[in-house]
Design a protein around this motif. Structure first.
Motif, PDB file in Angstrom:
ATOM      1  N   ALA A 207     -12.295  10.526  23.587  1.00  0.00           N
ATOM      2  CA  ALA A 207     -11.885   9.319  22.865  1.00  0.00           C
ATOM      3  C   ALA A 207     -12.338   9.339  21.419  1.00  0.00           C
ATOM      4  N   ALA A 208     -13.335  10.193  21.094  1.00  0.00           N
ATOM      5  CA  ALA A 208     -13.826  10.258  19.720  1.00  0.00           C
ATOM      6  C   ALA A 208     -12.837  10.909  18.782  1.00  0.00           C
ATOM      7  N   ASP A 209     -11.897  11.685  19.336  1.00  0.00           N
ATOM      8  CA  ASP A 209     -10.899  12.348  18.498  1.00  0.00           C
ATOM      9  C   ASP A 209      -9.763  11.368  18.198  1.00  0.00           C
ATOM     10  N   THR A 210      -9.912  10.611  17.152  1.00  0.00           N
ATOM     11  CA  THR A 210      -8.937   9.592  16.794  1.00  0.00           C
ATOM     12  C   THR A 210      -7.952  10.136  15.776  1.00  0.00           C
ATOM     13  N   PRO A 211      -6.761   9.536  15.663  1.00  0.00           N
ATOM     14  CA  PRO A 211      -5.788   9.994  14.667  1.00  0.00           C
ATOM     15  C   PRO A 211      -6.338   9.854  13.257  1.00  0.00           C
ATOM     16  N   ASP A 212      -6.011  10.830  12.438  1.00  0.00           N
ATOM     17  CA  ASP A 212      -6.496  10.849  11.061  1.00  0.00           C
ATOM     18  C   ASP A 212      -5.539  10.070  10.167  1.00  0.00           C
ATOM     19  N   ALA A 213      -5.488   8.739  10.365  1.00  0.00           N
ATOM     20  CA  ALA A 213      -4.570   7.916   9.584  1.00  0.00           C
ATOM     21  C   ALA A 213      -4.986   7.835   8.128  1.00  0.00           C
ATOM     22  N   SER A 214      -6.297   7.993   7.866  1.00  0.00           N
ATOM     23  CA  SER A 214      -6.760   7.917   6.487  1.00  0.00           C
ATOM     24  C   SER A 214      -6.197   9.035   5.621  1.00  0.00           C
ATOM     25  N   ALA A 215      -5.754  10.130   6.238  1.00  0.00           N
ATOM     26  CA  ALA A 215      -5.165  11.225   5.463  1.00  0.00           C
ATOM     27  C   ALA A 215      -3.857  10.809   4.802  1.00  0.00           C
ATOM     28  N   LEU A 216      -3.229   9.738   5.277  1.00  0.00           N
ATOM     29  CA  LEU A 216      -1.979   9.284   4.691  1.00  0.00           C
ATOM     30  C   LEU A 216      -2.187   8.574   3.362  1.00  0.00           C
ATOM     31  N   VAL A 217      -3.376   8.009   3.153  1.00  0.00           N
ATOM     32  CA  VAL A 217      -3.602   7.210   1.946  1.00  0.00           C
ATOM     33  C   VAL A 217      -3.406   8.022   0.673  1.00  0.00           C
ATOM     34  N   PRO A 218      -4.014   9.218   0.519  1.00  0.00           N
ATOM     35  CA  PRO A 218      -3.756   9.993  -0.712  1.00  0.00           C
ATOM     36  C   PRO A 218      -2.291  10.367  -0.880  1.00  0.00           C
ATOM     37  N   MET A 219      -1.590  10.616   0.239  1.00  0.00           N
ATOM     38  CA  MET A 219      -0.177  10.983   0.146  1.00  0.00           C
ATOM     39  C   MET A 219       0.671   9.831  -0.387  1.00  0.00           C
ATOM     40  N   LEU A 220       0.242   8.601  -0.131  1.00  0.00           N
ATOM     41  CA  LEU A 220       1.034   7.447  -0.527  1.00  0.00           C
ATOM     42  C   LEU A 220       0.851   7.079  -1.992  1.00  0.00           C
ATOM     43  N   LEU A 221      -0.188   7.605  -2.636  1.00  0.00           N
ATOM     44  CA  LEU A 221      -0.484   7.183  -3.999  1.00  0.00           C
ATOM     45  C   LEU A 221       0.635   7.551  -4.970  1.00  0.00           C
ATOM     46  N   GLY A 222       1.151   8.789  -4.872  1.00  0.00           N
ATOM     47  CA  GLY A 222       2.206   9.221  -5.790  1.00  0.00           C
ATOM     48  C   GLY A 222       3.454   8.362  -5.709  1.00  0.00           C
ATOM     49  N   PRO A 223       4.044   8.182  -4.510  1.00  0.00           N
ATOM     50  CA  PRO A 223       5.222   7.307  -4.414  1.00  0.00           C
ATOM     51  C   PRO A 223       4.946   5.870  -4.839  1.00  0.00           C
ATOM     52  N   LEU A 224       3.736   5.361  -4.556  1.00  0.00           N
ATOM     53  CA  LEU A 224       3.413   3.995  -4.976  1.00  0.00           C
ATOM     54  C   LEU A 224       3.380   3.885  -6.502  1.00  0.00           C
ATOM     55  N   VAL A 225       2.809   4.889  -7.163  1.00  0.00           N
ATOM     56  CA  VAL A 225       2.786   4.879  -8.625  1.00  0.00           C
ATOM     57  C   VAL A 225       4.204   4.917  -9.179  1.00  0.00           C
ATOM     58  N   LEU A 226       5.076   5.731  -8.578  1.00  0.00           N
ATOM     59  CA  LEU A 226       6.455   5.799  -9.052  1.00  0.00           C
ATOM     60  C   LEU A 226       7.161   4.453  -8.873  1.00  0.00           C
ATOM     61  N   LEU A 227       6.909   3.759  -7.754  1.00  0.00           N
ATOM     62  CA  LEU A 227       7.513   2.448  -7.544  1.00  0.00           C
ATOM     63  C   LEU A 227       7.020   1.454  -8.590  1.00  0.00           C
ATOM     64  N   VAL A 228       5.734   1.525  -8.933  1.00  0.00           N
ATOM     65  CA  VAL A 228       5.199   0.639  -9.967  1.00  0.00           C
ATOM     66  C   VAL A 228       5.876   0.913 -11.302  1.00  0.00           C
ATOM     67  N   LEU A 229       6.027   2.183 -11.650  1.00  0.00           N
ATOM     68  CA  LEU A 229       6.681   2.535 -12.914  1.00  0.00           C
ATOM     69  C   LEU A 229       8.136   2.074 -12.926  1.00  0.00           C
ATOM     70  N   ALA A 230       8.823   2.242 -11.798  1.00  0.00           N
ATOM     71  CA  ALA A 230      10.204   1.761 -11.726  1.00  0.00           C
ATOM     72  C   ALA A 230      10.252   0.252 -11.896  1.00  0.00           C
ATOM     73  N   GLY A 231       9.280  -0.450 -11.314  1.00  0.00           N
ATOM     74  CA  GLY A 231       9.221  -1.896 -11.482  1.00  0.00           C
ATOM     75  C   GLY A 231       8.997  -2.302 -12.924  1.00  0.00           C
ATOM     76  N   VAL A 232       8.152  -1.562 -13.635  1.00  0.00           N
ATOM     77  CA  VAL A 232       7.904  -1.855 -15.047  1.00  0.00           C
ATOM     78  C   VAL A 232       9.179  -1.656 -15.863  1.00  0.00           C
ATOM     79  N   VAL A 233       9.904  -0.571 -15.593  1.00  0.00           N
ATOM     80  CA  VAL A 233      11.146  -0.310 -16.327  1.00  0.00           C
ATOM     81  C   VAL A 233      12.156  -1.427 -16.087  1.00  0.00           C
ATOM     82  N   VAL A 234      12.269  -1.870 -14.839  1.00  0.00           N
ATOM     83  CA  VAL A 234      13.228  -2.929 -14.516  1.00  0.00           C
ATOM     84  C   VAL A 234      12.812  -4.243 -15.171  1.00  0.00           C
ATOM     85  N   ILE A 235      11.508  -4.556 -15.139  1.00  0.00           N
ATOM     86  CA  ILE A 235      11.042  -5.807 -15.734  1.00  0.00           C
ATOM     87  C   ILE A 235      11.262  -5.823 -17.238  1.00  0.00           C
TER      88      ILE A 235
END
Length: 292
Positions: A207-235
């Motif tokens: 049971a100690a071997d849990t899914p490594d969901a935290s590994a997804l957080v660094p992967m999400l940073l790039g797309p999130l930054v791009l969405l923020v930049l797209a939002g700035v351009v639209v605004i």
């Protein structure tokens, strides 16, 4: 052996945040596509590319936010980063193809059907390629009818979104369309997850071997930054901020330059302005009468 899957490890938090990410990507993408239809041909590719990136990144982020709540009780899950990022690239590429078809051929008839189909297949392919990037001691099996249903939902959602992008001319219609698109994209994701079953190799892990969901957080940073930049351009879009057009009206037919149809905004008379009907040219031979 059969694995036990839990797709809601954090309760309603991950589905709700994932839905909001899908709505955000949809709103930005639709706004960029709509804007592309109102500018000259020289500026259109940039807006279409930004719209495709926003749609692809929004859907990809939605998928992996939802996957933070996914776990296999008897196995730990890890992610193959090259395959995971390849799913993002595939989504943006295929969405871009569909968006450019509609952007240049119109959001009706065969172009809409073709663009919506390509875009929907891109979103569905992103999901299944992202699932293929998950690593654990076992493999996934899918129910074919549910897979087909998830692909059909993706194609329908993409077609409806592109149709709305060709007709939405204000913020409220765009928000409404993005809310519906977010619901459809989330429905595609969870329909695809409902088609999933897990087959494990060997015995169950501790049971100690849990899914490594935290590994997804660094992967999400790039797309999130791009969405923020797209939002700035639209605004900061001058059409929204200044309320005066650097745009041309929507094209009545493909292939007609938008600049040719742009209204005249500068000083001076229009090139084909007619003279007042009461004014007549003075004949050169006429002489004014004189009093002697």
């Amino acid at each position: 052996m059969q694995g036990t899957v839990d797709g809601f490890g954090y309760g309603a938090v991950t589905p709700l945040v994932a839905y909001l990410m899908a709505c955000l990507g949809g709103a930005l993408g639709l706004r960029c596509i709509t804007r592309s239809l109102l500018v000259t041909h020289s500026r259109r590719p940039a807006w279409l590319a930004l719209g495709a990136a926003a749609l692809g990144c929004g859907t990809w982020t939605m998928h992996f936010v939802a996957m933070m709540g996914f776990s296999i009780e008897q196995a730990s899950v890890h992610y193959d980063e090259p395959v995971t990022y390849a799913s993002l690239g595939l989504a943006v590429l295929m969405v871009g193809v569909g968006v450019f078809i509609v952007g240049y051929r119109g959001a009706t008839g065969a172009p809409l059907f073709t663009g919506g189909t390509v875009t929907g297949l891109g979103l569905a392919s992103m999901h299944y390629l992202g699932m293929a990037g998950m690593r654990f001691h076992g493999n996934f099996a899918y129910s074919t009818p549910k897979v087909v249903a998830s692909v059909a939902i993706a194609v329908a959602a993409a077609t409806a979104a592109l149709w709305a992008a060709g007709r939405a001319r204000g913020p409220l219609p765009t928000v409404g369309a993005s809310l519906l698109m977010g619901l459809a994209v989330s429905g595609m994701h969870y329909m695809a997850m409902a088609a999933l079953s897990v087959r494990l190799d060997g015995t169950a892990e501790t049971a100690a071997d849990t899914p490594d969901a935290s590994a997804l957080v660094p992967m999400l940073l790039g797309p999130l930054v791009l969405l923020v930049l797209a939002g700035v351009v639209v605004i900061l879009d001058p059409m929204l901020v200044l309320r005066h057009p650097d745009r041309a009206p929507a094209l009545p037919a493909p292939g007609v330059p938008a600049a040719a149809l742009a209204p005249r905004t500068g000083p001076g008379p229009a090139p084909h302005q007619h003279r007042h009907p009461d004014r007549r040219p003075v004949r050169q031979g006429a002489r004014a009468s004189q009093n002697r």
